[in-house]
Design a protein around this motif. Sequence first.
Motif, PDB file in Angstrom:
ATOM      1  N   GLU A 101     -10.773 -21.053 -10.574  1.00  0.00           N
ATOM      2  CA  GLU A 101     -11.191 -22.398 -10.961  1.00  0.00           C
ATOM      3  C   GLU A 101     -11.282 -22.519 -12.477  1.00  0.00           C
ATOM      4  OE1 GLU A 101     -14.745 -25.559  -9.897  1.00  0.00           O
ATOM      5  OE2 GLU A 101     -15.249 -23.421 -10.001  1.00  0.00           O
ATOM      6  N   ILE A 102     -10.904 -23.678 -12.992  1.00  0.00           N
ATOM      7  CA  ILE A 102     -11.108 -23.989 -14.403  1.00  0.00           C
ATOM      8  C   ILE A 102     -12.292 -24.944 -14.491  1.00  0.00           C
ATOM      9  CG2 ILE A 102     -10.115 -24.970 -16.502  1.00  0.00           C
ATOM     10  CD1 ILE A 102      -7.358 -24.248 -15.388  1.00  0.00           C
ATOM     11  N   LEU A 103     -13.398 -24.436 -15.015  1.00  0.00           N
ATOM     12  CA  LEU A 103     -14.625 -25.211 -15.125  1.00  0.00           C
ATOM     13  C   LEU A 103     -14.861 -25.559 -16.587  1.00  0.00           C
ATOM     14  CD1 LEU A 103     -17.309 -26.298 -13.865  1.00  0.00           C
ATOM     15  CD2 LEU A 103     -18.312 -24.087 -14.477  1.00  0.00           C
ATOM     16  N   ALA A 104     -14.921 -26.841 -16.886  1.00  0.00           N
ATOM     17  CA  ALA A 104     -15.226 -27.288 -18.241  1.00  0.00           C
ATOM     18  C   ALA A 104     -16.728 -27.525 -18.365  1.00  0.00           C
ATOM     19  CB  ALA A 104     -14.471 -28.575 -18.568  1.00  0.00           C
TER      20      ALA A 104
ATOM     21  N   ASP B 216      -9.800 -34.558 -24.021  1.00  0.00           N
ATOM     22  CA  ASP B 216      -8.455 -34.162 -23.598  1.00  0.00           C
ATOM     23  C   ASP B 216      -8.461 -32.758 -23.000  1.00  0.00           C
ATOM     24  OD1 ASP B 216      -7.363 -36.559 -24.433  1.00  0.00           O
ATOM     25  OD2 ASP B 216      -6.892 -35.812 -26.440  1.00  0.00           O
ATOM     26  N   THR B 217      -9.277 -31.882 -23.555  1.00  0.00           N
ATOM     27  CA  THR B 217      -9.409 -30.537 -23.001  1.00  0.00           C
ATOM     28  C   THR B 217     -10.129 -30.574 -21.667  1.00  0.00           C
ATOM     29  OG1 THR B 217      -9.457 -29.595 -25.236  1.00  0.00           O
ATOM     30  CG2 THR B 217     -10.286 -28.221 -23.453  1.00  0.00           C
ATOM     31  N   THR B 218     -11.181 -31.356 -21.583  1.00  0.00           N
ATOM     32  CA  THR B 218     -11.938 -31.486 -20.336  1.00  0.00           C
ATOM     33  C   THR B 218     -11.056 -31.984 -19.200  1.00  0.00           C
ATOM     34  OG1 THR B 218     -13.945 -31.951 -21.609  1.00  0.00           O
ATOM     35  CG2 THR B 218     -13.951 -32.592 -19.290  1.00  0.00           C
ATOM     36  N   ALA B 219     -10.100 -32.846 -19.518  1.00  0.00           N
ATOM     37  CA  ALA B 219      -9.242 -33.438 -18.491  1.00  0.00           C
ATOM     38  C   ALA B 219      -8.391 -32.397 -17.767  1.00  0.00           C
ATOM     39  CB  ALA B 219      -8.348 -34.505 -19.116  1.00  0.00           C
ATOM     40  N   LEU B 220      -8.176 -31.231 -18.369  1.00  0.00           N
ATOM     41  CA  LEU B 220      -7.363 -30.192 -17.743  1.00  0.00           C
ATOM     42  C   LEU B 220      -8.128 -29.385 -16.709  1.00  0.00           C
ATOM     43  CD1 LEU B 220      -5.574 -28.830 -20.948  1.00  0.00           C
ATOM     44  CD2 LEU B 220      -4.574 -30.293 -19.187  1.00  0.00           C
ATOM     45  N   ALA B 221      -9.436 -29.538 -16.664  1.00  0.00           N
ATOM     46  CA  ALA B 221     -10.270 -28.703 -15.799  1.00  0.00           C
ATOM     47  C   ALA B 221     -10.253 -29.211 -14.360  1.00  0.00           C
ATOM     48  CB  ALA B 221     -11.696 -28.671 -16.325  1.00  0.00           C
ATOM     49  N   ASP B 222     -10.541 -28.305 -13.425  1.00  0.00           N
ATOM     50  CA  ASP B 222     -10.709 -28.687 -12.027  1.00  0.00           C
ATOM     51  C   ASP B 222     -12.038 -29.394 -11.810  1.00  0.00           C
ATOM     52  OD1 ASP B 222      -8.290 -27.339 -11.177  1.00  0.00           O
ATOM     53  OD2 ASP B 222      -9.372 -25.455 -11.415  1.00  0.00           O
TER      54      ASP B 222
END
Length: 269
Positions: free
Chosen positions: A36-39, A208-214
Amino acid sequence: MTAPPDNDVLWARALHFSHHGSPGLSGVSLGVREGEILAVSGPRGSGKSTLLRLLSGQLLPEPGGEVWFDSTPVHSMSALARERLRRDRFGWIEPRPGLVPELSAWENVALPLMLAGAPRREAKAAALEWLARLDIAALARKRPHALLQAQRQRIAFARALVGTPAVLFADEPTAPLHLADRAHVLRTLTTAARSHGIAVVLATHDPDTTALADRTVSLLDGRLVTTVHLPGGGTAQVPDGDPDPGTDHGTGGDPDHGTEGRAACSLSV
């Protein structure tokens, strides 16, 4: 002591931490699943870096707080065991690349593998592969002083990924990069995470970085918060556990406005 959920590779409960008497985190609990990619979002000073350092074992929570990795209690490990865990199972990226100036680019990338006992030839091949993925293979023999800041940061990304960590902690990793460089390294990071099953905990205040997270969790003044959608399209952030999220959060203290908000707002998870 509570055992973590089986589907979480990383799990934390009731994390409290103070910086010289000033609260850094207050009762934060969360879990991260494999791959998982967690921001972790929030303004500067909200506790993002402190949270990542607690989750990675660089800091220990105050008594009562727990951090678990693969059902192992990180919070009760010895300092040496936590250091080995960070070396063998975790990756770390931050705005400062922290490269060894005497080593070439590929040697900096290969360093974690060689410290773990990998043969030099094998470590070099893996380092060159990651440098190629980040479009800087041509710089493999150059030392940090001969490189641009963005190039040094890409090397730091390669070094963090070369050992295929179980969890990669990234603390504002693209802060020193221009927009084009930022987009490229983030694509590489997310692709690597998904293809290799790497869990990523990514601290950022960049949408924009946060948008890439699951998934995204937000911090404010050291506490997890929930986004409240107010009437008229506005939003406010409310600390988790707030007994009355519609009252005086982003309403200017107007009691009538607050009442209307309580009737119409919804919480996003």
